[in-house]
Design a protein around this motif. Structure first.
Motif, PDB file in Angstrom:
ATOM      1  N   PHE A 115       0.867  -1.189  -0.065  1.00  0.00           N
ATOM      2  CA  PHE A 115      -0.154  -0.031   0.013  1.00  0.00           C
ATOM      3  C   PHE A 115       0.802   1.222   0.158  1.00  0.00           C
ATOM      4  O   PHE A 115       0.382   2.414   0.020  1.00  0.00           O
ATOM      5  N   GLY A 116       2.218   1.255  -0.071  1.00  0.00           N
ATOM      6  CA  GLY A 116       3.247   2.204  -0.213  1.00  0.00           C
ATOM      7  C   GLY A 116       3.506   2.410  -1.672  1.00  0.00           C
ATOM      8  O   GLY A 116       3.060   3.309  -2.365  1.00  0.00           O
ATOM      9  N   MET A 117       4.626   1.680  -1.907  1.00  0.00           N
ATOM     10  CA  MET A 117       5.164   2.021  -3.152  1.00  0.00           C
ATOM     11  C   MET A 117       5.691   0.853  -4.162  1.00  0.00           C
ATOM     12  O   MET A 117       5.831   0.945  -5.434  1.00  0.00           O
ATOM     13  N   LYS A 118       6.102  -0.301  -3.433  1.00  0.00           N
ATOM     14  CA  LYS A 118       6.776  -1.650  -4.085  1.00  0.00           C
ATOM     15  C   LYS A 118       6.036  -2.302  -4.846  1.00  0.00           C
ATOM     16  O   LYS A 118       6.237  -2.720  -5.898  1.00  0.00           O
ATOM     17  N   VAL A 173       1.578  -1.693   8.744  1.00  0.00           N
ATOM     18  CA  VAL A 173       1.421  -0.641   7.702  1.00  0.00           C
ATOM     19  C   VAL A 173       2.338   0.486   8.004  1.00  0.00           C
ATOM     20  O   VAL A 173       3.023   0.553   8.991  1.00  0.00           O
ATOM     21  N   ASN A 174       2.813   0.974   6.767  1.00  0.00           N
ATOM     22  CA  ASN A 174       3.820   2.000   7.045  1.00  0.00           C
ATOM     23  C   ASN A 174       3.332   3.381   7.426  1.00  0.00           C
ATOM     24  O   ASN A 174       2.310   3.943   7.006  1.00  0.00           O
ATOM     25  N   ARG A 190       2.422  10.023  -3.049  1.00  0.00           N
ATOM     26  CA  ARG A 190       1.491   9.291  -3.619  1.00  0.00           C
ATOM     27  C   ARG A 190       1.471   7.897  -3.429  1.00  0.00           C
ATOM     28  O   ARG A 190       1.952   6.891  -3.887  1.00  0.00           O
ATOM     29  N   PRO A 191       0.699   7.650  -2.170  1.00  0.00           N
ATOM     30  CA  PRO A 191       0.755   6.101  -1.843  1.00  0.00           C
ATOM     31  C   PRO A 191      -0.070   5.175  -2.548  1.00  0.00           C
ATOM     32  O   PRO A 191      -0.856   5.696  -3.522  1.00  0.00           O
ATOM     33  N   ALA A 192       0.508   3.990  -3.099  1.00  0.00           N
ATOM     34  CA  ALA A 192      -0.214   3.005  -3.962  1.00  0.00           C
ATOM     35  C   ALA A 192      -1.630   2.826  -3.271  1.00  0.00           C
ATOM     36  O   ALA A 192      -2.544   2.467  -4.029  1.00  0.00           O
ATOM     37  N   THR A 211      -8.522  -3.718  -7.891  1.00  0.00           N
ATOM     38  CA  THR A 211      -7.941  -3.196  -9.048  1.00  0.00           C
ATOM     39  C   THR A 211      -6.958  -2.151  -8.291  1.00  0.00           C
ATOM     40  O   THR A 211      -7.016  -1.793  -7.150  1.00  0.00           O
ATOM     41  N   GLY A 212      -5.605  -1.818  -9.081  1.00  0.00           N
ATOM     42  CA  GLY A 212      -4.882  -0.794  -8.552  1.00  0.00           C
ATOM     43  C   GLY A 212      -3.787  -1.455  -7.697  1.00  0.00           C
ATOM     44  O   GLY A 212      -2.595  -0.743  -7.325  1.00  0.00           O
TER      45      GLY A 212
END
Length: 555
Positions: A102-105, A169-170, A538-540, A552-553
């Motif tokens: 839910f962050g970026m990876k 969670v981050n 811009r977190p995922a 989705t996403g």
């Protein structure tokens, strides 16, 4: 071109009992979680210990870059490739943390035609192991604060409580916190904070325990605080290890799933390699070794982090003696290490590739220190030119290492058949003569310096007097034999992420050390590394949702 998640959703999955049968496991040996994943029972884990031990292959990579290296994809593709050439192979990787997802990876199941499925389940909750670790960890924190509230018979100094809380969670706002405000009824106010679950010592213990009894012993050895006279306080002193073991009982059983080509995969445990030891569970790898001719496992991030910790921590604890190492690189990542901007990464640039190979060569040199034969896997992308690929292969040959181009993302196991053949040749050659980087009896400070100087090529290690005193106190308390776990940026051999390539002569600043007595290592926090990551601008998570019941996403 189909996305990873579209490919995964079209997979023809076999019932998990059939995957288990291919390993010699009966339905009674498995505890199904639906039709396509299961845990291997504790009884079966004991029964398989009599079987022969297969070959162990470690997959690692050059230093991470924004274009990516595809280490997990290569791990999965290699296992499929080994099965294609007639070797009975199982893949072992870590579970995904919700923090990066839910962050970026993004996900942690591979990509293209080299994936482990069910992909969405693996990246979202899976069988609940992360939640069990979080609950067990925070139960210990609650029991600690409760003990202080109800009279503090152990004489715990609230200023010397070292046990923080965790969540998956981050959340940078929780790095430092004050608890128990609001009056006497809420407990003793004190400063503390949160780490991410992947950095929890309980996660490390889960991944290094050999069975339930060993799990409970390790949990009991966790040091959570000191008394006013500086005596360590353990989880056993608080009577916590039994309840924690109960919470982790099912989580200790490894998770069995499958690749897109219906080959077995164990996905179990999830410590990060930049702030923990970065490998899947010992119990999953050991079980796979008894059930397979080959086991392909993966260590997190670059070889300076994950591979070093696999060799110096996991192999030391488990007695593993790896037979081969695969070092993953991409032309794109080598260009990035050579200083090419992301916008120009797709253009042919042999000179930049060769400049970036300084990072590759450094990792090759480091891996040779451990005495395990090595193959370089060039994870192929469409934009790679023949000239760029030949340049890397020629350079590797001059370093005495074979570099094999692998196209498993596009072709699955068939695209990794040549890599699989090269790996099997060196694994069966008998060349491996594994040795850890340092002996047990070296002092803790010298162990830190050994990793920093021999692996990171640092000129010196900065150890503040407070850190030196703590290391000395731990040695006097009987912890001097433990290995060290370096926590630093994954992007560089230094403690500064911006210094890419293969820098020399720098200093590694150790700002803090933490004793993980239950896991059995000492953590050194270097530079500005955080044990609770933050979210990007811009977190995922902002793009993730449901559309007609489908996620989705996420990828």
């Amino acid at each position: 071109m189909k996305t990873d998640i579209e490919i995964a959703r079209e997979a023809d999955l076999q019932p998990i009992n059939e995957i288990g049968a291919g390993l010699g496991l009966s339905p009674a040996d498995l505890l199904p979680y639906g039709h396509d994943k299961a845990k291997v029972s504790h009884k079966a884990l004991v029964d398989v210990q009599e079987a022969p031990v297969g070959k162990l292959v470690l997959v690692t990579a050059i230093s991470p870059t924004p274009p990516g290296e595809g280490k997990t994809t290569t791990t999965v593709g290699l296992a499929d490739g080994l099965n294609r050439i007639g070797r009975k192979a199982t893949v072992c990787i870590r579970e995904a943390s919700l923090g990066p997802n839910f962050g970026m990876k993004g996900g942690a199941a591979g990509g293209g035609l080299a994936q482990i499925v069910p992909m969405e389940d693996m990246n979202l909750h899976f069988t609940g192991d992360f939640h069990a670790v979080t609950s067990a960890h925070n139960l210990l924190a609650a029991l600690l604060d409760n003990h202080i509230h109800w009279g503090n018979s152990l004489g715990i100094d609230p200023r010397r409580v070292t046990w923080r809380r965790v969540m998956d969670v981050n959340d940078r706002a929780l790095r430092e916190a004050v608890v128990a405000l609001g009056g006497p009824g809420n407990g003793q106010p004190r400063e503390t904070g949160f780490d991410i679950t992947a950095a929890s010592e309980v996660m490390a213990i889960l991944c290094l325990a050999t069975d339930l009894e060993d799990l409970e012993r390790r949990l009991g050895r966790i040091v959570v605080a000191e008394t006013f006279d500086r005596t360590p306080v353990t989880a056993t002193d608080l009577g916590a290890e039994g309840a924690m073991t109960v919470l982790l009982k099912d989580a200790l059983q490894p998770n069995l799933v499958q690749t897109l080509e219906n080959n077995p995969a164990f996905v179990h445990g999830g410590p990060f390699a930049n702030i923990a030891h970065g490998c899947n569970s010992l119990i999953a790898t050991r079980t796979a070794l008894h059930l397979s001719e080959y086991v392909v496992t993966e260590a997190g991030f670059g070889a300076d982090l994950g591979a070093e910790k696999f060799f110096d921590i996991v192999c030391r604890v488990a007695g593993f003696r790896p037979d081969a190492v695969v070092l993953v690189a991409t032309i794109r990542a080598l260009k990035a290490n050579g200083g090419v901007p992301l916008a120009d990464i797709g253009r042919e640039n042999v000179e930049a590739v060769l400049a970036g190979c300084a990072n590759l060569e450094r990792h090759v040199e480091n891996l040779k220190l451990f005495g395990v034969p090595l193959v370089v896997a060039l994870n192929h992308f469409d934009g790679d030119s023949d000239a760029e690929l030949r340049a890397v292969q020629s350079l590797c040959a001059r370093n005495g290492v074979r570099a094999v181009v692998a196209d498993h993302w596009a072709k699955g196991g068939a695209g990794a058949a040549e890599l699989a053949t090269a790996v099997s040749e060196i694994a069966e050659s008998g060349e491996a003569d594994f040795r850890p980087l340092y002996p047990d009896d070296l002092s803790l400070a010298h162990k830190l310096e050994t990793v920093a100087k021999r692996i990171y090529r640092a000129e010196s290690v900065y150890l503040p007097q407070s850190v030196r005193r703590r290391l000395q106190a731990w040695e006097e308390a009987g912890y001097g034999h433990l290995p060290v776990c370096m926590a630093k940026t994954q992007y560089s051999f230094t403690a500064e992420a911006r210094l890419i390539g293969a820098p020399n002569g720098h200093e590694i600043p150790v700002r803090e050390v933490r004793l993980a007595a239950g896991a059995g290592f000492v953590v050194a926090l270097c530079g500005e590394i955080m044990t609770m990551p933050g979210l990007p601008r811009r977190p995922a998570a902002e793009t993730i949702g449901l559309d007609d019941g489908l996620i989705t996403g996420l990828f």
